[in-house]
Every structure is written in C-alpha cells, then in structure tokens.
Design a protein around this motif. Structure first.
Motif, PDB file in Angstrom:
ATOM      1  N   ALA A  68       0.836  -1.204   0.000  1.00  0.00           N
ATOM      2  CA  ALA A  68       0.000   0.000   0.000  1.00  0.00           C
ATOM      3  C   ALA A  68       0.869   1.251   0.000  1.00  0.00           C
ATOM      4  CB  ALA A  68      -0.939   0.001   1.207  1.00  0.00           C
ATOM      5  N   SER A  69       1.937   1.223   0.764  1.00  0.00           N
ATOM      6  CA  SER A  69       2.856   2.356   0.803  1.00  0.00           C
ATOM      7  C   SER A  69       3.483   2.593  -0.568  1.00  0.00           C
ATOM      8  CB  SER A  69       3.938   2.099   1.854  1.00  0.00           C
ATOM      9  OG  SER A  69       4.872   3.143   1.859  1.00  0.00           O
ATOM     10  N   LEU A  70       3.934   1.513  -1.207  1.00  0.00           N
ATOM     11  CA  LEU A  70       4.493   1.629  -2.557  1.00  0.00           C
ATOM     12  C   LEU A  70       3.447   2.151  -3.537  1.00  0.00           C
ATOM     13  CD1 LEU A  70       6.673  -1.586  -3.084  1.00  0.00           C
ATOM     14  CD2 LEU A  70       7.457   0.776  -3.125  1.00  0.00           C
ATOM     15  N   THR A  71       2.222   1.680  -3.406  1.00  0.00           N
ATOM     16  CA  THR A  71       1.146   2.105  -4.305  1.00  0.00           C
ATOM     17  C   THR A  71       0.850   3.590  -4.127  1.00  0.00           C
ATOM     18  OG1 THR A  71       0.180  -0.108  -4.255  1.00  0.00           O
ATOM     19  CG2 THR A  71      -1.260   1.685  -4.996  1.00  0.00           C
ATOM     20  N   ARG A  72       0.756   4.035  -2.886  1.00  0.00           N
ATOM     21  CA  ARG A  72       0.518   5.460  -2.621  1.00  0.00           C
ATOM     22  C   ARG A  72       1.607   6.306  -3.266  1.00  0.00           C
ATOM     23  NH1 ARG A  72      -0.684   3.876   2.449  1.00  0.00           N
ATOM     24  NH2 ARG A  72       1.353   4.461   3.241  1.00  0.00           N
ATOM     25  N   THR A  73       2.853   5.944  -3.000  1.00  0.00           N
ATOM     26  CA  THR A  73       3.984   6.706  -3.519  1.00  0.00           C
ATOM     27  C   THR A  73       3.991   6.721  -5.043  1.00  0.00           C
ATOM     28  OG1 THR A  73       5.261   6.085  -1.574  1.00  0.00           O
ATOM     29  CG2 THR A  73       6.492   6.918  -3.454  1.00  0.00           C
ATOM     30  N   THR A  74       3.789   5.566  -5.644  1.00  0.00           N
ATOM     31  CA  THR A  74       3.807   5.454  -7.099  1.00  0.00           C
ATOM     32  C   THR A  74       2.666   6.242  -7.732  1.00  0.00           C
ATOM     33  OG1 THR A  74       4.827   3.262  -6.894  1.00  0.00           O
ATOM     34  CG2 THR A  74       3.863   3.817  -9.029  1.00  0.00           C
ATOM     35  N   ALA A  75       1.473   6.144  -7.167  1.00  0.00           N
ATOM     36  CA  ALA A  75       0.312   6.865  -7.711  1.00  0.00           C
ATOM     37  C   ALA A  75       0.489   8.373  -7.575  1.00  0.00           C
ATOM     38  CB  ALA A  75      -0.966   6.409  -7.016  1.00  0.00           C
ATOM     39  N   ILE A  76       0.969   8.811  -6.438  1.00  0.00           N
ATOM     40  CA  ILE A  76       1.180  10.248  -6.235  1.00  0.00           C
ATOM     41  C   ILE A  76       2.261  10.755  -7.177  1.00  0.00           C
ATOM     42  CG2 ILE A  76       2.003  11.981  -4.591  1.00  0.00           C
ATOM     43  CD1 ILE A  76       0.479  10.330  -2.410  1.00  0.00           C
ATOM     44  N   LEU A 130     -16.805   3.438   2.065  1.00  0.00           N
ATOM     45  CA  LEU A 130     -16.030   2.641   3.015  1.00  0.00           C
ATOM     46  C   LEU A 130     -15.892   3.370   4.342  1.00  0.00           C
ATOM     47  CD1 LEU A 130     -13.149   1.424   0.664  1.00  0.00           C
ATOM     48  CD2 LEU A 130     -15.155   0.141   1.401  1.00  0.00           C
ATOM     49  N   PRO A 131     -15.979   2.648   5.453  1.00  0.00           N
ATOM     50  CA  PRO A 131     -15.771   3.259   6.765  1.00  0.00           C
ATOM     51  C   PRO A 131     -14.270   3.505   6.995  1.00  0.00           C
ATOM     52  CG  PRO A 131     -16.177   0.921   7.014  1.00  0.00           C
ATOM     53  CD  PRO A 131     -16.359   1.234   5.555  1.00  0.00           C
ATOM     54  N   PRO A 132     -13.920   4.393   7.919  1.00  0.00           N
ATOM     55  CA  PRO A 132     -12.512   4.712   8.170  1.00  0.00           C
ATOM     56  C   PRO A 132     -11.625   3.495   8.472  1.00  0.00           C
ATOM     57  CG  PRO A 132     -13.909   6.302   9.261  1.00  0.00           C
ATOM     58  CD  PRO A 132     -14.819   5.243   8.712  1.00  0.00           C
ATOM     59  N   ASP A 133     -12.145   2.530   9.212  1.00  0.00           N
ATOM     60  CA  ASP A 133     -11.325   1.356   9.527  1.00  0.00           C
ATOM     61  C   ASP A 133     -10.969   0.565   8.279  1.00  0.00           C
ATOM     62  OD1 ASP A 133     -11.321   2.037  12.185  1.00  0.00           O
ATOM     63  OD2 ASP A 133     -12.960   0.672  12.725  1.00  0.00           O
ATOM     64  N   ARG A 134     -11.910   0.450   7.360  1.00  0.00           N
ATOM     65  CA  ARG A 134     -11.655  -0.278   6.099  1.00  0.00           C
ATOM     66  C   ARG A 134     -10.687   0.521   5.218  1.00  0.00           C
ATOM     67  NH1 ARG A 134     -10.241  -3.939   3.140  1.00  0.00           N
ATOM     68  NH2 ARG A 134     -11.404  -4.505   1.308  1.00  0.00           N
ATOM     69  N   ILE A 135     -10.842   1.848   5.210  1.00  0.00           N
ATOM     70  CA  ILE A 135      -9.927   2.706   4.449  1.00  0.00           C
ATOM     71  C   ILE A 135      -8.510   2.553   5.002  1.00  0.00           C
ATOM     72  CG2 ILE A 135      -9.322   5.091   3.867  1.00  0.00           C
ATOM     73  CD1 ILE A 135     -12.364   5.699   3.922  1.00  0.00           C
ATOM     74  N   ALA A 136      -8.391   2.499   6.320  1.00  0.00           N
ATOM     75  CA  ALA A 136      -7.073   2.313   6.945  1.00  0.00           C
ATOM     76  C   ALA A 136      -6.470   0.984   6.515  1.00  0.00           C
ATOM     77  CB  ALA A 136      -7.203   2.375   8.468  1.00  0.00           C
ATOM     78  N   GLU A 137      -7.286  -0.035   6.480  1.00  0.00           N
ATOM     79  CA  GLU A 137      -6.833  -1.362   6.076  1.00  0.00           C
ATOM     80  C   GLU A 137      -6.329  -1.356   4.624  1.00  0.00           C
ATOM     81  OE1 GLU A 137      -9.242  -5.395   5.384  1.00  0.00           O
ATOM     82  OE2 GLU A 137      -9.561  -4.502   7.373  1.00  0.00           O
ATOM     83  N   ILE A 138      -7.057  -0.703   3.744  1.00  0.00           N
ATOM     84  CA  ILE A 138      -6.704  -0.651   2.326  1.00  0.00           C
ATOM     85  C   ILE A 138      -5.456   0.189   2.087  1.00  0.00           C
ATOM     86  CG2 ILE A 138      -7.443   0.258   0.075  1.00  0.00           C
ATOM     87  CD1 ILE A 138     -10.298  -0.539   0.861  1.00  0.00           C
ATOM     88  N   THR A 139      -5.383   1.336   2.758  1.00  0.00           N
ATOM     89  CA  THR A 139      -4.308   2.289   2.485  1.00  0.00           C
ATOM     90  C   THR A 139      -3.041   2.038   3.284  1.00  0.00           C
ATOM     91  OG1 THR A 139      -5.107   3.829   4.165  1.00  0.00           O
ATOM     92  CG2 THR A 139      -5.944   4.120   1.907  1.00  0.00           C
ATOM     93  N   GLY A 140      -3.156   1.319   4.376  1.00  0.00           N
ATOM     94  CA  GLY A 140      -1.989   1.125   5.232  1.00  0.00           C
ATOM     95  C   GLY A 140      -1.789   2.267   6.218  1.00  0.00           C
ATOM     96  N   LEU A 141      -2.711   3.226   6.220  1.00  0.00           N
ATOM     97  CA  LEU A 141      -2.661   4.323   7.191  1.00  0.00           C
ATOM     98  C   LEU A 141      -3.275   3.841   8.498  1.00  0.00           C
ATOM     99  CD1 LEU A 141      -4.028   7.141   4.856  1.00  0.00           C
ATOM    100  CD2 LEU A 141      -1.651   6.840   5.558  1.00  0.00           C
ATOM    101  N   THR A 142      -3.028   4.573   9.560  1.00  0.00           N
ATOM    102  CA  THR A 142      -3.675   4.230  10.817  1.00  0.00           C
ATOM    103  C   THR A 142      -5.114   4.749  10.787  1.00  0.00           C
ATOM    104  OG1 THR A 142      -3.068   6.292  11.932  1.00  0.00           O
ATOM    105  CG2 THR A 142      -1.479   4.455  12.081  1.00  0.00           C
ATOM    106  N   PRO A 143      -6.025   4.113  11.519  1.00  0.00           N
ATOM    107  CA  PRO A 143      -7.406   4.616  11.554  1.00  0.00           C
ATOM    108  C   PRO A 143      -7.485   6.079  12.013  1.00  0.00           C
ATOM    109  CG  PRO A 143      -7.324   2.406  12.452  1.00  0.00           C
ATOM    110  CD  PRO A 143      -5.894   2.840  12.238  1.00  0.00           C
ATOM    111  N   ALA A 144      -6.654   6.448  12.971  1.00  0.00           N
ATOM    112  CA  ALA A 144      -6.658   7.836  13.449  1.00  0.00           C
ATOM    113  C   ALA A 144      -6.237   8.793  12.340  1.00  0.00           C
ATOM    114  CB  ALA A 144      -5.725   7.986  14.650  1.00  0.00           C
ATOM    115  N   ASN A 145      -5.242   8.404  11.543  1.00  0.00           N
ATOM    116  CA  ASN A 145      -4.782   9.236  10.436  1.00  0.00           C
ATOM    117  C   ASN A 145      -5.865   9.367   9.378  1.00  0.00           C
ATOM    118  OD1 ASN A 145      -2.823   9.371   7.702  1.00  0.00           O
ATOM    119  ND2 ASN A 145      -2.240  10.674   9.425  1.00  0.00           N
ATOM    120  N   VAL A 146      -6.578   8.274   9.097  1.00  0.00           N
ATOM    121  CA  VAL A 146      -7.673   8.316   8.122  1.00  0.00           C
ATOM    122  C   VAL A 146      -8.749   9.278   8.606  1.00  0.00           C
ATOM    123  CG1 VAL A 146      -9.562   6.988   7.092  1.00  0.00           C
ATOM    124  CG2 VAL A 146      -7.265   6.023   7.167  1.00  0.00           C
ATOM    125  N   ARG A 147      -9.131   9.175   9.877  1.00  0.00           N
ATOM    126  CA  ARG A 147     -10.167  10.074  10.408  1.00  0.00           C
ATOM    127  C   ARG A 147      -9.718  11.534  10.323  1.00  0.00           C
ATOM    128  NH1 ARG A 147     -10.782   5.615  13.749  1.00  0.00           N
ATOM    129  NH2 ARG A 147      -9.395   6.430  15.348  1.00  0.00           N
TER     130      ARG A 147
END
Length: 167
Positions: A68-76, A130-147
């Motif tokens: 997920a981290s690689l995907t974020r970086t590559t997409a950005i 998607l709820p924040p917890d699922r977004i965190a799971e997909i993105t690799g971010l923490t739930p707090a960061n997603v919120r």
C-alpha cells in the motif's frame, strides 16, 4: 553470499503479494480518481518493484502495508508527473467552467483541489462508501490518520463550497 532461490521468491510473491492486487487497485483509483484508467498501470509498476526486490520480499513483516505504501507513492508520483506535463503542454488553456453544484462532477472537481492524501480517503469514503477502519486497512494508514484526513478534507470541501456559492 547465498544464491537467490527464484522458486522460493516466486512462492512468496504469489502467496503474499499477488492477492493484494484488488486492494492496491482500489487504492490507486482513489488517489488518481475514480474514472482514471492509470490505476492498473500503477499497480503493475508496484508489482514489478516488489518482484525486483527478490529475496527481500521474505523480510517484509506486513505485505499489505508495504504494498500500500508503494502504491501510494507510485500513484502520487504519477499524478505529479502528469500534472506537470499538463502544465507544460497547455499553459494558456483557460479553466473550464465549473459544473452545477448538485452534480457528482462538481464534487469530483472540488476533491481534485485537495492534497493527495485527503483526495484518496475522501474518494474511498464518498464514492466507495467505506468506513474509516476499512480505508485504513486498504491504504496502510492508521485509523486515526484516516479520520484526521477525512475531517480536514471535509472541512476544506465545506469552505470551498461556501466560497463558490458566495460568488
């Protein structure tokens, strides 16, 4: 130095990383835009990077977070490259008129003005429901960061919308 065991590397890749493709595709789409066909290119590039890492794949503690981290970086990076290309190719292009405020296109245009991280979580929340917890799971971010990203993104969207409506 120990010789590279290609068979073992292939097994690790197939079992730990290849099943992540759908999640990574969703993440790339969220960053690049829901209608952007480049999401598959991003995920393919990520998979190639992972494959080229060879035996190091076995050392990755959390394949989902790593990918997920690689995907974020590559997409950005891709988004920034294309944005720069558009600026170089069409410097005098006038801005197109904003669509009607009650349309999905209007919302998309507003979201496009947000920073990449906020764009990503807002799109996953608003368009994929998607709820924040699922977004965190997909993105690799923490739930707090997603919120936090959702909160900041929504606040900016409210401000932008208010400014637009006052014009």
């Amino acid at each position: 130095m120990r010789p590279i065991d290609v068979r073992q590397t292939e097994i690790i890749f197939r079992e730990r990383f290849l099943p992540l493709y759908p999640r990574l595709f969703t993440l790339a789409q969220a960053i690049l835009g829901t209608e952007n066909g480049e999401a598959a290119d991003v995920v393919q590039e990520v998979m190639v990077k992972i494959w080229k890492s060879g035996e190091k794949m076995s050392e990755v503690d959390s394949p989902a977070r790593y990918a997920a981290s690689l995907t974020r970086t590559t997409a950005i990076d891709m988004m920034r490259r294309h944005h720069g290309e558009e600026m170089d190719v069409l410097p005098d292009k006038p801005a197109s008129p904003m669509p009607e405020p009650d349309t999905a296109e209007f919302l998309e245009r507003m979201i496009d003005t947000l920073p990449p991280g906020q764009q990503m979580v807002i799109r996953l929340s608003a368009f994929d429901d998607l709820p924040p917890d699922r977004i965190a799971e997909i993105t690799g971010l923490t739930p707090a960061n997603v919120r936090q990203l959702l909160s900041r993104g929504r606040k900016k969207l409210r401000i932008l919308y208010s400014k637009y409506m006052q014009q």
